[in-house]
Design an enzyme around this catalytic site. Structure first.
Site, PDB file in Angstrom:
ATOM      1  N   THR A   1     -22.207   0.951  -6.758  1.00 15.03           N
ATOM      2  CA  THR A   1     -23.022   1.615  -7.776  1.00 15.03           C
ATOM      3  C   THR A   1     -22.200   2.475  -8.722  1.00 15.03           C
ATOM      4  OG1 THR A   1     -24.965   1.607  -6.357  1.00 15.03           O
ATOM      5  CG2 THR A   1     -24.933   3.252  -8.097  1.00 15.03           C
TER       6      THR A   1
ATOM      7  N   ASP B   1     -21.508  -5.761  -5.137  1.00  9.26           N
ATOM      8  CA  ASP B   1     -22.417  -4.806  -4.511  1.00  9.26           C
ATOM      9  C   ASP B   1     -22.025  -4.855  -3.043  1.00  9.26           C
ATOM     10  OD1 ASP B   1     -24.764  -3.869  -3.028  1.00  9.26           O
ATOM     11  OD2 ASP B   1     -25.784  -3.895  -4.953  1.00  9.26           O
ATOM     12  N   SER B   2     -21.803  -3.712  -2.431  1.00  8.15           N
ATOM     13  CA  SER B   2     -21.230  -3.741  -1.079  1.00  8.15           C
ATOM     14  C   SER B   2     -22.186  -4.333  -0.050  1.00  8.15           C
ATOM     15  CB  SER B   2     -20.779  -2.345  -0.644  1.00  8.15           C
ATOM     16  OG  SER B   2     -21.867  -1.582  -0.184  1.00  8.15           O
ATOM     17  N   SER B   3     -23.423  -4.594  -0.446  1.00  5.52           N
ATOM     18  CA  SER B   3     -24.316  -5.282   0.484  1.00  5.52           C
ATOM     19  C   SER B   3     -23.846  -6.713   0.745  1.00  5.52           C
ATOM     20  CB  SER B   3     -25.754  -5.269  -0.039  1.00  5.52           C
ATOM     21  OG  SER B   3     -25.794  -5.727  -1.363  1.00  5.52           O
TER      22      SER B   3
ATOM     23  N   THR C   1     -22.007   2.144  -1.491  1.00  6.36           N
ATOM     24  CA  THR C   1     -22.307   2.978  -0.323  1.00  6.36           C
ATOM     25  C   THR C   1     -22.990   2.216   0.803  1.00  6.36           C
ATOM     26  OG1 THR C   1     -24.444   3.596  -1.264  1.00  6.36           O
ATOM     27  CG2 THR C   1     -22.578   5.054  -1.736  1.00  6.36           C
TER      28      THR C   1
ATOM     29  N   GLN D   1     -29.274   3.898  20.693  1.00  5.35           N
ATOM     30  CA  GLN D   1     -30.006   3.918  19.423  1.00  5.35           C
ATOM     31  C   GLN D   1     -30.215   5.341  18.922  1.00  5.35           C
ATOM     32  OE1 GLN D   1     -33.448   1.361  19.236  1.00  5.35           O
ATOM     33  NE2 GLN D   1     -32.426  -0.264  20.383  1.00  5.35           N
TER      34      GLN D   1
HETATM   35  N1  ASN Z   1     -26.016  -1.281  -3.423  1.00  4.52           N
HETATM   36  C1  ASN Z   1     -24.956  -0.363  -3.763  1.00  4.52           C
HETATM   37  C2  ASN Z   1     -23.693  -0.851  -3.060  1.00  4.52           C
HETATM   38  O1  ASN Z   1     -23.555  -0.662  -1.879  1.00  4.52           O
HETATM   39  C3  ASN Z   1     -25.332   1.033  -3.312  1.00  4.52           C
HETATM   40  C4  ASN Z   1     -24.407   2.114  -3.808  1.00  4.52           C
HETATM   41  O2  ASN Z   1     -23.249   1.935  -4.043  1.00  4.52           O
HETATM   42  N2  ASN Z   1     -24.905   3.335  -3.922  1.00  4.52           N
HETATM   43  O3  ASN Z   1     -22.855  -1.454  -3.702  1.00  4.52           O
END
Ligand code: ASN
Length: 348
Positions: free
Chosen positions: A15, A63-65, A95, A281
């Protein structure tokens, strides 16, 4: 920091560098110029305290996802290759999986004698109220601290041991926490304060960089318990040949349902040499497998205690050990040994 201190910044996406598109926020390039322009907005005294840096932009900004273990390997490889030419390293990424990257880098770069700082932002650099510039300022400042010889997450004014971090907020600028470990440092009165007594001692020999790509997908999986879980659903996931290890996300202190069939599936997996590690958990506190009768079977079949390791740490450590391709006894022994502060018990 000396006047010669020079930091390498690896920009991988996320992001902090994103821009709006018709589909929503997307990763965007030209980050070196954009960041240097934004840094001009800092008061001159703070700008003057920042170390010099070289920024390298990854060819595929993500996007780190979408990050995979191969991405963690690529980042560690870049740092290892550039290790002798820079005083510290900053990894800028999204993130969503930042805690996974930080945990993986901690194992791959064990023994680093230079700071490796991982950061990102909740909002893009150019957005109103963005946290991106403050996080980059913190990360660059931390990367120039010669005492921070480990992988650290710099985010929301806090310096956190990377291998103990979890993403805690979707929007709050604090972003991350270390549920079982104290802060390593923080931003106070426009300066970084580091707590020296909390830093890692010598971590032993440096840099084991195994090939994660050769493991294929699903070499390590997560198995979270939920009420009513069936042995069959665990069997389907765990007994696939590509699965070499699993993180069992247990109840409380390390318990699972009284289901002989479920324990039998786990025992079968152990019989096939799969590494099984148990964590709780609950975000706070360690597991103590066998404390209750409900978890005693896990100890009998050789499930490894993850103590108070985070999911991200337990998962990336298992993956790392599997990739190192040694015999099972060696892998089990190394899993149980604290390497890089991932077993935080007693530090709080
Ligand atoms: N979806 C974004 C990522 O992980 C979230 C972020 O960076 N705040 O690339």
């Amino acid at each position: 920091m000396t006047p010669e201190t020079h930091i390498l910044v690896l920009y991988t996406g996320g992001t902090l560098g994103m821009v709006e598109s018709e589909q929503g926020l997307v990763p965007a390039g030209d980050f070196d110029a954009r960041l240097r322009a934004a840094l001009e907005d800092l008061p001159p005294s703070r700008r003057g305290r920042l170390p010099a840096f070289t920024l390298r932009e990854f060819p595929q900004l993500i996007d780190s996802s979408s990050a995979t273990p191969a991405d963690w390997q690529q980042i560690a490889g870049e740092i290892a290759d550039a290790y002798d030419s820079f005083d510290g390293f900053v990894v800028l990424q999204g993130t969503d999986t930042l805690a996974w990257t930080a945990s993986s880098l901690a194992f791959q770069l064990k023994g680093t004698a230079r700071p490796v700082i991982v950061s990102g932002a909740q909002l893009p650099l150019e957005a109103d109220g963005s946290d991106a510039l403050a996080n980059v300022e913190l990360a660059l400042t931390a990367a120039a601290q010669p005492t921070l010889n480990e992988v650290v997450v710099a985010f929301g004014g806090q310096l956190l041991r990377g291998v103990c971090t979890r993403k805690w907020y979707t929007q709050d600028h604090r972003g991350f926490t270390t549920p079982n470990a104290p802060l390593l440092g923080e931003w106070v009165d426009d300066r970084v304060v580091v707590y020296p007594g909390r830093l890692m001692d010598d971590q032993g020999p440096a840099f084991e960089l195994p090939d994660y790509a050769c493991l294929g997908q699903d070499a390590v999986i997560r198995l979270p318990l939920y009420p009513g879980i069936s042995a069959e659903s665990v069997r389907v996931q765990l007994l696939r040949s590509e699965v070499k290890g699993a993180v069992l996300e247990l109840w409380g202190s390390g318990n699972l349902p009284a289901d002989a069939e479920l324990l039998g599936v786990l025992a079968d997996a152990r019989g096939e040499g799969k590494l099984l590690a148990g964590i709780s958990q609950c975000p706070h506190g360690p597991v103590s497998i066998g404390h209750y009768a409900a978890g005693a079977g896990l100890a009998t079949i050789g499930v490894l205690s993850g103590d108070d390791m985070t999911l991200e740490a337990a998962f990336t450590k298992l993956l790392h050990l599997v990739a190192l391709n040694q015999d099972e006894d060696w892998q089990r022994e190394r899993f149980l040994m604290p390497w890089v502060g991932e077993r935080a018990s007693g530090l709080l």
